[in-house]
Design an enzyme around this catalytic site. Sequence first.
Site, PDB file in Angstrom:
ATOM      1  CE  LYS A 159      -1.023  -7.681   1.501  1.00 64.08           C
ATOM      2  NZ  LYS A 159      -0.563  -7.005   2.707  1.00 64.08           N
TER       3      LYS A 159
HETATM    4  C1  LIG Z   1       0.729  -1.836   4.557  1.00 63.79           C
HETATM    5  C2  LIG Z   1      -0.724  -2.157   4.466  1.00 63.79           C
HETATM    6  N1  LIG Z   1      -1.607  -1.158   4.336  1.00 63.79           N
HETATM    7  C3  LIG Z   1      -2.927  -1.389   4.266  1.00 63.79           C
HETATM    8  C4  LIG Z   1      -3.433  -2.676   4.320  1.00 63.79           C
HETATM    9  C5  LIG Z   1      -4.895  -2.916   4.214  1.00 63.79           C
HETATM   10  O1  LIG Z   1      -5.188  -3.511   2.990  1.00 63.79           O
HETATM   11  P1  LIG Z   1      -6.430  -4.464   2.819  1.00 63.79           P
HETATM   12  O2  LIG Z   1      -7.600  -3.736   3.343  1.00 63.79           O
HETATM   13  O3  LIG Z   1      -6.514  -4.671   1.344  1.00 63.79           O
HETATM   14  O4  LIG Z   1      -6.161  -5.689   3.569  1.00 63.79           O
HETATM   15  C6  LIG Z   1      -2.546  -3.750   4.451  1.00 63.79           C
HETATM   16  C7  LIG Z   1      -3.023  -5.127   4.495  1.00 63.79           C
HETATM   17  O5  LIG Z   1      -2.881  -5.823   3.545  1.00 63.79           O
HETATM   18  C8  LIG Z   1      -1.161  -3.478   4.527  1.00 63.79           C
HETATM   19  O6  LIG Z   1      -0.287  -4.477   4.667  1.00 63.79           O
END
Ligand SMILES: Cc1ncc(COP(=O)(O)O)c(C=O)c1O
Length: 305
Positions: A159
Site C-alpha cells: 500500500k
Molecule cells: C486499492 C485498494 N484496494 C482495496 C482496499 C481495501 O482494503 P482494506 O479493506 O484493508 O481497507 C483499499 C483500501 O485500503 C485500497 O486502497
Amino acid sequence: MPITPTDQIWMNGELVAWDDARIHVLTHSLHYGMGVFEGIRAYETKNGPGVFRLTDHIERLFNSAKILMMEIPYSVDELIDATKATVAASGLPGCYIRPIAYYGYGEMGLNTLPCSVDVAIACWPWGAYLGDDALSKGVRMKISSWTRHDNNTMPPAAKTTGNYVNSSLAKIEALKAGYDEAIMLNPHGFISECTGENIFVRRHGRLITPPLADGALEGITQDSVMTIAGDLGFEVSLGQLTRSDLYVAEEMFVCGTAAEVSAVNSVDDRTIPCPGTMTTAIAEEYHKAVRGETDRYKDWVELAT
Ligand SMILES: Cc1ncc(COP(=O)(O)O)c(C=O)c1O
C-alpha cells in the site's frame, strides 16, 4: 472529502499539535511516491473507541515497507500503541486513522537506502466514503480505461503512496463521466479491484473476489467479509473474474475500510440487482462486527483506551 482537524498528530514518537505536524518541501517521499500507509477505522463501542483489526493493519504497513526495503524505526507493538494513543487523544468516539511511513528530509535521488524514515499517525472524523446511501441504493461503476499495475511494475500488495496515482487517474475519469467509482482490469484483462475497494460478485449463487495475483490489495475488509460470508453459510472464494462476469452478476458489492460494504447497482450501465440478499446480510453482520457487537468477532476490535 474535507478533513476535520483534531487536536494532535503522532509524529516520530510524540503527539504534536495538529498545526505543527509539518514536513519540509524537499521531503523525499513527496517527490518519488515511496511512502507506505494504512487506512483504519475506529468505531464507537460500549467500552470506548474500538480500532477494527488494528494489528492486521499495522502488520500490513510493515509488509508494505518490507516490499520497498524500507526500515520502519519502530516495532509493530510500538505503532499499535501509538495508534491507540492518537485515537484516545482525539477524544472522538470513532474516526478514520491514517498511519504513514515515508522517507524524510535530507537525501534526494532515487536511492532510498540512505534515507531516514519518518512515521506519522493522524485521525479525524470521516463519513461513508461512497455516500450514505451506498448500501441501500448502490453505486454506479465504470470499467476504467486505466489498467491496474502489473505485479512486476508497482506491487499491488504494497500500500504505497505512489500506487495511488493509478487509482486517482481511474477515480477522476469515472467521476467526470458521471459514475461513482472505477473498476480496474489488470494487464491480462481480468478484474482486479476498485480504486480503493475490493470487489465481490455473486455468480451462480457463489461469491467470488479477485486475489492478489490479479492485482488486488489483500484487503482486511475483504478478509473479514469472507469470514462473515462463510459463517453465514454462503459459498465464497478467491477467483478470477472477467468484465462479463460483472455485467451478468446476480449481485455485487465492493468493500474496504473507507467504503465499508457498498452495494453496486450497475457496471458500465448494465443494471445489477441491488442490494442483493447476500450483500445485505453481510453488511449487517459487518456493521455489528466493527462495533464489537458480535462475540464471534470480538477479537477484531482493539480498544483505544
Ligand atoms: C486499492 C485498494 N484496494 C482495496 C482496499 C481495501 O482494503 P482494506 O479493506 O484493508 O481497507 C483499499 C483500501 O485500503 C485500497 O486502497
